[in-house]
Scaffold this motif. Structure first.
Motif, PDB file in Angstrom:
ATOM      1  N   ASN A  30      44.603  38.237   5.927  1.00 27.68           N
ATOM      2  CA  ASN A  30      44.020  37.398   4.885  1.00 27.68           C
ATOM      3  C   ASN A  30      42.801  36.684   5.466  1.00 27.68           C
ATOM      4  O   ASN A  30      42.664  36.532   6.686  1.00 27.68           O
ATOM      5  N   ALA A  33      37.826  30.753   3.345  1.00 25.20           N
ATOM      6  CA  ALA A  33      36.659  29.950   3.728  1.00 25.20           C
ATOM      7  C   ALA A  33      37.137  28.658   4.376  1.00 25.20           C
ATOM      8  O   ALA A  33      38.074  28.018   3.885  1.00 25.20           O
ATOM      9  N   TRP A  36      36.261  22.713   7.330  1.00 23.22           N
ATOM     10  CA  TRP A  36      36.771  21.606   8.139  1.00 23.22           C
ATOM     11  C   TRP A  36      37.287  22.147   9.465  1.00 23.22           C
ATOM     12  O   TRP A  36      38.464  22.481   9.615  1.00 23.22           O
ATOM     13  N   GLN A  51      41.423  22.482   9.742  1.00 22.27           N
ATOM     14  CA  GLN A  51      42.169  21.663   8.778  1.00 22.27           C
ATOM     15  C   GLN A  51      42.468  22.529   7.550  1.00 22.27           C
ATOM     16  O   GLN A  51      41.550  22.922   6.827  1.00 22.27           O
ATOM     17  N   ALA A  53      44.851  23.232   4.044  1.00 19.52           N
ATOM     18  CA  ALA A  53      45.722  22.604   3.046  1.00 19.52           C
ATOM     19  C   ALA A  53      47.070  23.327   2.978  1.00 19.52           C
ATOM     20  O   ALA A  53      47.133  24.546   3.134  1.00 19.52           O
ATOM     21  N   THR A  58      46.920  30.931   3.535  1.00 17.15           N
ATOM     22  CA  THR A  58      46.586  30.888   4.973  1.00 17.15           C
ATOM     23  C   THR A  58      47.534  29.962   5.736  1.00 17.15           C
ATOM     24  O   THR A  58      47.965  30.285   6.847  1.00 17.15           O
ATOM     25  N   TYR A  88      39.507  32.843  -4.162  1.00 17.59           N
ATOM     26  CA  TYR A  88      40.696  33.646  -4.491  1.00 17.59           C
ATOM     27  C   TYR A  88      41.764  33.360  -3.445  1.00 17.59           C
ATOM     28  O   TYR A  88      41.435  32.937  -2.330  1.00 17.59           O
ATOM     29  N   SER A  89      43.027  33.645  -3.801  1.00 16.90           N
ATOM     30  CA  SER A  89      44.088  33.520  -2.798  1.00 16.90           C
ATOM     31  C   SER A  89      44.587  34.892  -2.371  1.00 16.90           C
ATOM     32  O   SER A  89      44.764  35.786  -3.207  1.00 16.90           O
ATOM     33  N   GLY A  90      44.831  35.012  -1.091  1.00 17.95           N
ATOM     34  CA  GLY A  90      45.390  36.246  -0.538  1.00 17.95           C
ATOM     35  C   GLY A  90      46.799  36.536  -1.042  1.00 17.95           C
ATOM     36  O   GLY A  90      47.314  37.627  -0.815  1.00 17.95           O
ATOM     37  N   LYS A  95      41.223  40.117  -0.381  1.00 16.94           N
ATOM     38  CA  LYS A  95      39.858  39.587  -0.288  1.00 16.94           C
ATOM     39  C   LYS A  95      38.984  40.422   0.649  1.00 16.94           C
ATOM     40  O   LYS A  95      37.774  40.419   0.525  1.00 16.94           O
TER      41      LYS A  95
END
Ligand SMILES: Cc1cc2nc3c(=O)[nH]c(=O)nc-3n(C[C@H](O)[C@H](O)[C@H](O)COP(=O)(O)O)c2cc1C
Length: 154
Positions: A30, A33, A36, A51, A53, A58, A88-90, A95
């Motif tokens: 995966n 972007a 941080w 950093q 979330a 990820t 987008y989310s893996g 991606k």
């Protein structure tokens, strides 16, 4: 690409959004972007502190997958990859395919680096902590090796 010291070309690292690559235990990749991020010394060794979330796929891969990540700085004109990796989310999107990203085997990590990036870092997670933002978590990746493209070595 040529191998560099972790702190070389740090100005490019600081000013550009990165593409962070992570991997599950079955080798599924995966990319996300990542703005941080810092390079700093931790226990007298250079690390990338990222950093991330709790809500990111990820984050799940960094916790449950391979204990490594790579950080890749794309050329400044590659907004498309950042837009895709950052929106987008893996969990439900490949991606790599969508952004036409090409993986290159890492030298020291199972997690690959990305082709055509100006800087790449292979990292092994050695520490984690809560971030000062309650929604995020810090991952500290020891820099096992780093590379710069010929383009910025000139
Ligand atoms: C320019 C940019 C920078 C970003 N930086 C971060 C970051 O530093 N940390 C983070 O957790 N999310 C960051 N994001 C958001 C994630 O990249 C985004 O939520 C992504 O879709 C998560 O993908 P995943 O669910 O596949 O992990 C950024 C997004 C963009 C567009």
């Amino acid at each position: 690409m040529q191998e560099i010291e972790p702190y070389d070309f740090i100005e490019y690292f600081k000013r550009n959004t990165a593409l962070m690559v992570s991997m599950d235990k079955n080798g599924k990749l995966n990319v996300m972007a990542l703005d941080w991020k810092t390079i700093e010394d931790f226990d007298n060794q250079p690390v990338i502190r990222a950093q991330v979330a709790y809500s990111r796929y990820t984050y799940q891969l960094l916790k449950e997958g391979v204990n490594e990540f790579t950080v890749n700085i794309p050329p400044e004109n590659n907004h498309n990859a950042i837009d895709i990796a950052g929106s987008y989310s893996g969990r439900n999107t490949d991606k790599f395919k969508l952004a036409e990203l090409k993986a290159i085997p890492g030298k020291r990590t199972k997690v690959p680096i990305l082709k055509d990036c100006i800087l790449c870092y292979e990292c092994q997670i050695i520490h984690e902590s809560k971030s000062n933002m309650s929604s995020h978590h810090y991952f500290y990746g020891k820099i096992l090796t780093a590379y710069a493209s010929n383009e910025i070595m000139k």
